[in-house]
Structures are given as structure tokens and as C-alpha cells.
Design an enzyme around this catalytic site. Structure first.
Site, PDB file in Angstrom:
ATOM      1  N   HIS A 279      59.885 118.782  62.166  1.00 17.27           N
ATOM      2  CA  HIS A 279      60.802 118.372  63.240  1.00 17.27           C
ATOM      3  C   HIS A 279      60.089 117.545  64.302  1.00 17.27           C
ATOM      4  CE1 HIS A 279      59.712 121.497  66.301  1.00 17.27           C
ATOM      5  NE2 HIS A 279      59.573 122.310  65.283  1.00 17.27           N
ATOM      6  N   ASP A 291      53.349 122.247  67.122  1.00 13.99           N
ATOM      7  CA  ASP A 291      54.769 122.535  66.911  1.00 13.99           C
ATOM      8  C   ASP A 291      55.623 121.388  67.434  1.00 13.99           C
ATOM      9  OD1 ASP A 291      57.124 123.835  66.338  1.00 13.99           O
ATOM     10  OD2 ASP A 291      57.070 125.108  68.118  1.00 13.99           O
ATOM     11  N   GLU A 325      65.180 120.693  66.309  1.00 14.43           N
ATOM     12  CA  GLU A 325      64.980 122.032  65.766  1.00 14.43           C
ATOM     13  C   GLU A 325      64.812 123.059  66.874  1.00 14.43           C
ATOM     14  OE1 GLU A 325      62.681 125.568  64.470  1.00 14.43           O
ATOM     15  OE2 GLU A 325      62.072 124.034  65.919  1.00 14.43           O
ATOM     16  N   GLU A 326      64.147 122.675  67.978  1.00 10.34           N
ATOM     17  CA  GLU A 326      63.760 123.649  68.989  1.00 10.34           C
ATOM     18  C   GLU A 326      64.940 124.272  69.735  1.00 10.34           C
ATOM     19  OE1 GLU A 326      61.094 124.976  69.066  1.00 10.34           O
ATOM     20  OE2 GLU A 326      59.432 123.617  68.648  1.00 10.34           O
ATOM     21  N   ASP A 353      56.217 123.662  59.468  1.00 15.18           N
ATOM     22  CA  ASP A 353      56.551 123.967  60.861  1.00 15.18           C
ATOM     23  C   ASP A 353      55.840 125.243  61.307  1.00 15.18           C
ATOM     24  OD1 ASP A 353      57.660 123.938  63.379  1.00 15.18           O
ATOM     25  OD2 ASP A 353      59.604 124.723  62.754  1.00 15.18           O
ATOM     26  N   HIS A 423      54.748 126.673  71.961  1.00 19.77           N
ATOM     27  CA  HIS A 423      55.669 126.455  73.081  1.00 19.77           C
ATOM     28  C   HIS A 423      54.984 126.533  74.441  1.00 19.77           C
ATOM     29  CE1 HIS A 423      59.386 127.896  70.523  1.00 19.77           C
ATOM     30  NE2 HIS A 423      58.733 126.871  69.982  1.00 19.77           N
TER      31      HIS A 423
END
Length: 458
Positions: A279, A291, A325-326, A353, A423
Site C-alpha cells: 500500500h 509501513d 490501506e491505513e 505489508d 505507525h
């Protein structure tokens, strides 16, 4: 009669040995191309350092779309194109602030608003704190929650060797914590970051208010693990202390964005499609190098490797860089919607991912027959230290794909350090090891090759 049976077995064994020898040589070629002439590291350097954080709907997300499209066009693929997708646009606003107010002493702690949260009042929010270990504690506490900030402090379980299992064991308090606490009259929530180590980096992530009305929404933020430890200790001494936090995030109207798609047309079965992807969006605190910048460039690298070594696939191989995606999964859903409209037949999908760390194997969604076939290739992967082939979740973006018969897989890198960065502000390019990133791409290309050569069992 016995001689003919023996001769037949010898013949079949000979064919199997030739096939294995061919596969072994092809994997050597793939890994050589992936480790000596790769572009994935330089692609990621540009995504991370020249573009940066790529939250859906942002200017940087659009820059990433255009950059990766151009890079795919340089590979000489048969097709490169964009798929329109409407995405949510959430803006964090100015940097959050927070402190523990303990007997008039202010102790600053690091926080980050969770994705989709509303802002606090303009001057911030101050209230007493009630600590819980999970959503199930709310019913027990009942009316005691009203007017307070709920502090979710269940940590990731350090016992699990597979750290994604630990993440799954506590992420519900981040995703649904605000929604559930609001039902009991809480005025806000603070959630311990999804992180196995103690540090000062708050980890953001998606949260949802579910079916609450906007009037019922309450602000929610992640607190660093060190901050969570300190707050918990202070509460044990002074249960009446207060917590202050301020954030100015806002949900904007939806924005137009894109999935980026490139493909090599199959020479024998162009109607059968094999997807490899990651993503393109990331959270906004950092570059999103692990990520999922890593997964994006590894997926691009798979097709670059095939072009370099002159491999012409039997089936159509398509790289898809999914958007959103997030905080919504819109890219994966839109890709599946278009696949259905175009009556496309997907036989295999591979997603990366889980970070750019050393590859260890694959998590596979398949029936027993196809799973056993993949297991039969373990010996050709062994020289590259790829050994973990397990049934399990393949990936969020390829999850919606629903062709009648297909196999899905997710790359499984070593996960021990992943949640140090996930994140958070430190998910930057300097956290990426070039060789580990390249090994992951070559490992993905190897599985794509083996599936392409052997097909799937229908």
C-alpha cells in the site's frame, strides 16, 4: 511388468529432478538480480526522503502516485495505468500536547491523535483518569466512567514470538476504545501505544466511532509506552490526578486518489492474473518506510527482476500499489470492484505489508492441496533461509479479492523489531536495511515464479 513400473518411476523422478534443477537455477538468477542490481532501495529513498509521509488524500500521496507510475513506466512493462478511488481525508493539524496534572505538578507526556479522531475543545481537555486493561472492563466500571478520560493500558504480550499475534491481542482498544467508552459517558480516551518496547514514540493508527452519532464522538489519542507506564504509576499513588490533552485534527471531505497498476502480459494464459502489491499510503507522523514503503518498492522490484533476467511469465503478472490501506481500505475494495466489472480471473495474490526486515517465509490462504504444493518448494527456498510456510492471513489489500479459485500469500519478514516503528515518528528511511529489503523482494519474485510455472490446483 515390474521392470516397466521401475522404468516409469525412474523416468518420473528424472523429470522431477530436471524441474527442480531448473527451479534452483531460476531462484539463483532471481536472487542474483535482486542483490546486485536492485532499484527498490533507491525507490524507497525517494519515497521516504523526497516525498515523505503519504496519508490518503494528502499532497504527498498524490506525489507518490505520480512518482511510482513514472518509475514503473521506465521498466518497459506492457501496461501502466491508474485506477481512480475516492479516499477519506483526515488532517492531524498542529502537534498535540499533553501532561499529567498531579497535585498542581505538570508532567509532559508524548501523545498522538488516533486517525479519524475529532479534536479536543480549542483550549484542550482536562479530566480525571480511569485506567482499564481493555474494553471488557467498561461494563464493570459502569457509571464510574462518566466525565472521565478512559486510559486503556493493556500492553502487547511479550511472550508471543509472532509479534503480530501480540498486536492482534490488544489493537481492539485502539480501534474501538473511544466508541465503547463514549457509551458510558467518557469525555476522551488515551490508549497505550502498540509497541513491545518502552520508548517515547506514540504510535498512531486507525480508530472508528462505529455507529455513534457525531454528537457522541469523543477525542482519542495514543500515548507512548513510557508515558503509559508513568501515568499508571502516578494513578496508583493518586487516583484523583487529572490528565490534559489538546489536539486539533479534522475530517475533511473525501478526496480523489489512485491505485497504481503495472503489468506484464502472460505468454500462455494472459487471462489469468497474478497480483503482487503493497500500500502506497502511510500514516502522517513519519515516512512510512517500513509501513508500507518497503512493500511498495519490493512489489515493483519483482517485475523489475523479471524484466532484467528476461523471464516471460505464462500468466499475466500485475503489480498493484494500493491506496488507503491505513484508514479505510478503499484501494483494495476498488481494485476488487473493477476486477468484478471487468470479469478478471485472479489465480494468485501476494502482499508485502509487514516491514522491510529479513524475509522468513509466507503466510498463506489456500486450500490443503495448494498449501501442500507450496510446502513442496521449501527445499528450493532453504539456501535463502526461507523456512516458514504457514496458513494464515495474507494481507488487507488483497483480502477483498474473490475470484472463484485463487491462492493468497503474505510475505513474512522477521517481526521482532516491526512494532518499534509501526505507525510512529521513527518509521523513517534510516530504519531500513538495504540487503534485507532486497532479500524480501527476491523472495517474493521467487514465489511468483514458482506459482506462475506450476499454476494452482483447481
Amino acid at each position: 511388468m515390474k521392470k516397466s513400473i521401475v522404468a516409469g518411476l525412474v523416468f518420473l523422478n528424472g523429470i522431477a529432478m530436471v524441474a527442480q534443477s531448473k527451479d534452483e537455477q531460476m531462484l539463483k538468477d532471481i536472487y542474483k538480480a535482486g542483490l546486485t542490481n536492485a532499484k527498490c532501495y533507491s525507490w524507497l529513498e525517494h519515497l521516504s526522503n523526497k516525498i515523505g509521509a503519504r496519508l490518503s488524500g494528502s499532497e504527498n500521496a498524490e506525489k507518490a502516485v505520480q512518482y511510482t507510475k513514472v518509475q514503473l513506466e521506465t521498466l518497459g512493462l506492457d501496461k501502466v495505468y491508474l485506477q481512480e478511488v475516492m479516499v477519506p481525508k483526515w488532517v492531524r493539524g498542529e502537534k498535540e500536547s499533553a501532561y499529567i496534572l498531579d497535585n498542581k505538578t505538570k508532567i509532559t507526556v508524548p501523545i498522538a491523535a488516533l486517525g479519524g479522531s475529532i479534536a479536543t475543545p480549542k483550549n484542550g481537555l482536562t479530566a480525571e483518569v480511569i485506567e482499564v486493561q481493555g474494553i471488557e472492563d467498561l461494563k464493570i466500571l459502569g457509571d464510574k466512567i462518566k466525565g472521565k478520560i478512559v486510559f486503556y493500558n493493556r500492553p502487547m504480550d511479550p511472550v508471543n514470538i509472532e509479534t503480530f499475534k501480540s498486536y492482534g491481542g490488544c489493537v481492539d482498544q485502539r480501534y474501538a476504545g473511544a466508541k465503547e467508552a463514549a457509551k458510558f459517558g467518557a469525555v476522551g480516551t488515551i490508549v497505550r501505544s502498540m509497541n513491545l518496547r518502552l520508548d517515547d514514540f506514540p504510535h498512531t493508527g486507525a480508530q472508528s466511532y462505529g455507529d455513534l452519532s457525531p454528537a457522541e464522538y469523543i477525542p482519542t489519542a495514543a500515548i507512548s509506552t513510557n508515558g503509559a507506564e508513568l501515568l499508571s504509576q502516578k494513578l496508583k499513588v493518586n487516583p484523583s490526578l487529572k490528565f490534559y490533552f489538546k489536539q486539533s485534527c479534522v475530517q475533511m471531505p473525501e478526496a480523489l486518489s489512485y491505485n497504481v497498476v503495472g503489468e506484464i502480459k502472460g505468454s500462455e494464459h494472459p487471462e489469468n492474473i497474478m497480483v503482487v502489491g503493497g500500500h502506497l499510503d502511510s500514516w502522517d507522523l513519519a515516512d512510512g518506510s517500513h509501513d508500507d514503503g518497503a512493500g511498495v518498492v519490493q512489489s515493483m522490484e519483482v517485475l523489475r527482476i523479471f524484466k532484467q533476467i528476461g523471464y516471460q511469465p505464462k500468466n499475466t503478472i500485475r503489480v498493484v500499489l494500493f491506496m488507503n490501506e491505513e484508514n479505510g481500505g478503499r484501494g483494495g475494495k476498488k481494485y476488487e470492484e473493477l476486477a468484478q466489472i471487468n470479469k478478471e480471473n485472479h489465480i494468485f495474490a501476494l502482499e508485502s505489508d509487514s516491514g522491510g526486515f529479513s524475509p522468513r517465509g509466507f503466510s498463506i490462504e489456500a486450500d490443503d492441496a495448494n498449501f501442500e504444493r507450496i510446502l513442496s518448494w521449501k527445499n528450493v527456498f532453504e539456501p535463502y533461509l526461507i523456512h516458514s510456510f504457514v496458513k494464515g492471513h495474507a494481507g488487507a489489500d488483497i483480502g477483498p479479492l474473490s475470484s472463484f479459485k485463487m491462492v493468497k500469500a503474505g510475505l513474512k519478514p522477521d517481526s521482532q523489531r516491526y512494532f518499534d516503528y509501526h505507525h510512529a515518528l521513527n518509521d523513517k528511511f534510516d530504519a531500513i536495511n538495504k540487503r534485507e529489503l532486497e532479500l524480501g523482494a527476491a523472495t517474493m519474485a521467487s514465489l511468483m515464479y514458482l506459482i506462475d510455472q506450476n499454476g494452482i490446483i483447481k
